[in-house]
Design a protein around this motif. Structure first.
Motif, mmCIF file in Angstrom:
data_model
loop_
_atom_site.group_PDB
_atom_site.id
_atom_site.type_symbol
_atom_site.label_atom_id
_atom_site.label_comp_id
_atom_site.label_asym_id
_atom_site.label_seq_id
_atom_site.Cartn_x
_atom_site.Cartn_y
_atom_site.Cartn_z
ATOM 1 N N LEU A 67 16.234 9.972 4.635
ATOM 2 C CA LEU A 67 15.815 8.674 5.142
ATOM 3 C C LEU A 67 16.102 7.594 4.112
ATOM 4 N N HIS A 68 16.494 6.421 4.610
ATOM 5 C CA HIS A 68 16.816 5.314 3.708
ATOM 6 C C HIS A 68 16.440 3.992 4.358
ATOM 7 N N THR A 69 16.027 3.023 3.527
ATOM 8 C CA THR A 69 15.775 1.666 3.997
ATOM 9 C C THR A 69 15.770 0.726 2.800
ATOM 10 N N HIS A 70 15.646 -0.586 3.074
ATOM 11 C CA HIS A 70 15.415 -1.572 2.028
ATOM 12 C C HIS A 70 13.912 -1.650 1.762
ATOM 13 N N GLY A 71 13.542 -1.803 0.495
ATOM 14 C CA GLY A 71 12.123 -1.906 0.184
ATOM 15 C C GLY A 71 11.859 -2.774 -1.030
ATOM 16 N N SER A 72 10.825 -3.597 -0.944
ATOM 17 C CA SER A 72 10.352 -4.419 -2.074
ATOM 18 C C SER A 72 11.491 -5.201 -2.718
ATOM 19 N N GLU A 73 12.354 -5.773 -1.873
ATOM 20 C CA GLU A 73 13.534 -6.454 -2.413
ATOM 21 C C GLU A 73 13.207 -7.833 -2.956
ATOM 22 N N THR A 74 12.335 -8.579 -2.254
ATOM 23 C CA THR A 74 12.063 -9.962 -2.645
ATOM 24 C C THR A 74 10.568 -10.263 -2.572
ATOM 25 N N ALA A 75 10.186 -11.363 -3.212
ATOM 26 C CA ALA A 75 8.800 -11.829 -3.126
ATOM 27 C C ALA A 75 8.461 -12.218 -1.690
ATOM 28 N N GLU A 79 9.554 -10.772 1.031
ATOM 29 C CA GLU A 79 9.250 -9.542 1.767
ATOM 30 C C GLU A 79 7.821 -9.075 1.473
ATOM 31 N N GLU A 80 7.409 -9.189 0.222
ATOM 32 C CA GLU A 80 6.043 -8.815 -0.156
ATOM 33 C C GLU A 80 5.034 -9.633 0.640
ATOM 34 N N ARG A 81 5.250 -10.940 0.725
ATOM 35 C CA ARG A 81 4.328 -11.798 1.485
ATOM 36 C C ARG A 81 4.370 -11.457 2.964
ATOM 37 N N PHE A 82 5.563 -11.189 3.487
ATOM 38 C CA PHE A 82 5.700 -10.833 4.904
ATOM 39 C C PHE A 82 4.867 -9.599 5.230
ATOM 40 N N CYS A 83 4.995 -8.556 4.415
ATOM 41 C CA CYS A 83 4.263 -7.322 4.677
ATOM 42 C C CYS A 83 2.755 -7.530 4.591
ATOM 43 N N LYS A 84 2.311 -8.307 3.634
ATOM 44 C CA LYS A 84 0.870 -8.532 3.500
ATOM 45 C C LYS A 84 0.322 -9.343 4.663
ATOM 46 N N GLU A 85 1.124 -10.306 5.133
ATOM 47 C CA GLU A 85 0.675 -11.115 6.271
ATOM 48 C C GLU A 85 0.672 -10.311 7.564
ATOM 49 N N LEU A 86 1.695 -9.492 7.768
ATOM 50 C CA LEU A 86 1.831 -8.781 9.043
ATOM 51 C C LEU A 86 1.062 -7.472 9.074
ATOM 52 N N PHE A 87 1.045 -6.737 7.938
ATOM 53 C CA PHE A 87 0.456 -5.400 7.924
ATOM 54 C C PHE A 87 -0.799 -5.290 7.067
ATOM 55 N N GLY A 88 -1.104 -6.352 6.330
ATOM 56 C CA GLY A 88 -2.294 -6.326 5.491
ATOM 57 C C GLY A 88 -2.137 -5.493 4.235
ATOM 58 N N MET A 89 -0.898 -5.217 3.832
ATOM 59 C CA MET A 89 -0.642 -4.413 2.635
ATOM 60 C C MET A 89 0.772 -4.678 2.156
ATOM 61 N N GLY A 90 1.066 -4.283 0.913
ATOM 62 C CA GLY A 90 2.398 -4.446 0.364
ATOM 63 C C GLY A 90 3.366 -3.420 0.924
ATOM 64 N N PRO A 91 4.681 -3.572 0.639
ATOM 65 C CA PRO A 91 5.679 -2.682 1.212
ATOM 66 C C PRO A 91 5.459 -1.197 0.917
ATOM 67 N N THR A 92 5.146 -0.836 -0.326
ATOM 68 C CA THR A 92 4.994 0.582 -0.650
ATOM 69 C C THR A 92 3.841 1.206 0.115
ATOM 70 N N ASP A 93 2.700 0.519 0.154
ATOM 71 C CA ASP A 93 1.560 1.054 0.901
ATOM 72 C C ASP A 93 1.882 1.135 2.396
ATOM 73 N N TYR A 94 2.629 0.157 2.892
ATOM 74 C CA TYR A 94 3.031 0.203 4.298
ATOM 75 C C TYR A 94 3.936 1.397 4.571
ATOM 76 N N PHE A 95 4.938 1.610 3.717
ATOM 77 C CA PHE A 95 5.819 2.759 3.912
ATOM 78 C C PHE A 95 5.031 4.071 3.827
ATOM 79 N N GLU A 96 4.091 4.133 2.937
ATOM 80 C CA GLU A 96 3.265 5.343 2.834
ATOM 81 C C GLU A 96 2.495 5.586 4.130
ATOM 82 N N SER A 97 2.025 4.518 4.766
ATOM 83 C CA SER A 97 1.212 4.654 5.982
ATOM 84 C C SER A 97 2.012 5.168 7.173
ATOM 85 N N VAL A 98 3.346 5.048 7.122
ATOM 86 C CA VAL A 98 4.173 5.505 8.246
ATOM 87 C C VAL A 98 5.016 6.727 7.874
#
Length: 461
Positions: free
Chosen positions: A238-246, A248-267
């Motif tokens: 499996l492959h994707t883009h992750g934690s590339e920009t600030a 993206e970090e804000r996007f994940c926190k606004e949409l999912f309530g967590m940063g990219p790594t924690d979001y990826f862990e949750s799925v």
């Protein structure tokens, strides 16, 4: 009736070379030999090759050369070869908004040309294995994944085709145009079909497939979750883009309530079968989770600099035990398209953390070879010059005017200008000789790419 025995495998002997094996002990030889038997390395060692060898079809006097493993590229977007030089001064999100309308007009014909241009640049810079993250599938674009595979096979590059995907278009709050995204069921069906059609899991395979939803801001949570389930059922990575920009970090926190790594862990997206591109904005907890789970990183120093994304914490990742390889990224954000130059760029950029020992020349070489092999799950086949491994080898000329006065041949490669590539072997075949492709006419590729770039630019949005 007598049965004729099969022909004996032929040998290629390389002698009188400096050799950086990049094995577990970082063994090096100031003047050694490598013997290739068929598509594998038969032996490597100090001094001349054994005198008893038979069936030697080629003997290379590599005086003045450094032999290394062929380089391994862990992240790329081949189709972008025909959109280079655009949106030159934009951050990632603005760059994507500017280019998605153009990319949404690609088709299999254009992708074939672009893939050959990208693969040619990689081979000519010493890269023997590459992964291509293709995630744009316009509804009328034809078989763009198949076009990439066909293009690469013609050139002789060892290849991981990443069947990417996007299902979050503009109407759902994403960045890509709606006609360039697919629905969930279509993506899953096409992904499984790609694995069944192309993936060869055998030792020495020239073609792997991995599943690669594009990024947290262009795919749904359900696509991530079901792609992980499908990949593990089919036994692919499996492959994707992750934690590339600030951003993206804000996007994940606004949409999912967590940063990219924690979001990826949750799925279900952390593990030894996963690697992510960039990983620039990682905190200590993120790095620890990657290390604990064996999740890999594709470090793309030139692209990160070109887009102003920041400097990844590669030294901290390495100290923690995170698998890290190098990536070119798409050539719309790294116009050179060469992996060889990423050795030097990784070395220098990571020293901007404030220490001249943050990354050494030999660590940079390891990132580009064994590090990449580990990220792609192929560390038992490629990535080092060892007996039994596949014969993917680069011969760098380090006795010319640009390098002859550099005392250390590894420093000549990693600190100096990219040395001329005398020979690149992939699977025991010489696919580059004296810097020139042996499999396909380079002028034909250049002409096809120029035409494809003009054709794409002229298509209406």
């Amino acid at each position: 009736m007598s049965v004729q025995p099969p022909p004996a495998e032929q040998r290629i002997v390389i002698e009188n070379a400096a050799i950086a094996t990049v094995d577990a002990q970082d063994t090096e030889y100031a003047r050694g030999h490598v013997v290739i038997l068929g598509n594998r390395i038969e032996s490597v060692g100090d001094g001349p090759a054994p005198a008893w060898l038979d069936n030697v079809v080629r003997r290379i006097n590599a005086e003045g050369h450094l032999v290394t493993p062929g380089l391994v590229n862990t992240h790329h977007h081949f189709y972008q070869w025909i959109t280079r030089g655009l949106a030159q001064d934009a951050i990632l999100f603005d760059w994507l908004v500017a280019l998605y309308p153009t990319w949404a007009r690609i088709d299999e014909h254009l992708v074939h040309a672009a893939a050959q241009g990208s693969a040619a640049a990689l081979l000519k810079s010493g890269c023997s294995t590459a992964s291509d993250h293709h995630y744009v599938f316009p509804k009328d674009g034809g078989d763009v994944l198949g076009a990439s595979v066909e293009a690469v096979q013609e050139l002789g590059l060892r290849f991981t085709a990443l069947r990417g995907s996007m299902d979050r278009g503009r109407k759902d709050g994403g960045l890509p145009p709606d006609h360039a995204v697919e629905d969930l069921d279509a993506i899953l069906a096409a992904s499984e079909a790609a694995v069944d059609r192309y993936h060869d899991a055998g030792f020495g395979s020239m073609l792997h497939v991995a599943l690669a939803p594009c990024s947290p801001f262009s795919v749904s949570t359900e696509l991530l979750r079901q792609s992980a389930e499908l990949a593990r059922r089919k036994g692919v990575r499996l492959h994707t883009h992750g934690s590339e920009t600030a951003e993206e970090e804000r996007f994940c926190k606004e949409l999912f309530g967590m940063g990219p790594t924690d979001y990826f862990e949750s799925v279900g997206w952390l593990g030894e079968d996963v690697w992510m591109a960039h990983c620039v904005h990682m905190n200590d907890s993120d790095i620890a989770k990657f290390a604990e789970t064996g999740t890999g990183v594709a470090h793309c120093p030139s692209s990160n600099a070109r887009l102003g994304a920041g400097i990844a914490r590669v030294p901290d990742m390495l100290r923690a035990g995170v698998p890290v390889g190098l990536g070119v990224d798409g050539t719309a954000s790294n116009e050179s398209g060469e992996l060889g130059t990423e050795l030097r760029n990784a070395l220098l950029i990571n020293r901007l953390h404030g220490s001249p020992t943050a990354l050494t020349g030999r660590q940079a070489l390891r990132l580009g070879t064994m590090g990449g092999a580990r990220v792609l799950g192929r560390q038992h086949e490629i990535g080092s010059v060892e007996a039994g491994k596949l014969a993917d080898l680069a011969l760098w000329k380090v006795d010319g005017v640009m390098h002859s006065s550099i005392a250390d041949p590894v420093a000549a490669l990693t600190f100096g200008a990219l040395p001329p590539l005398s020979v690149l072997f992939v699977n025991g075949n010489a696919v580059v000789e004296k810097g020139v492709l042996t499999t396909v006419d380079e002028d034909r590729i250049a002409l096809a790419c120029a035409r494809a770039a003009r054709e794409l630019a002229a298509r209406p949005v």
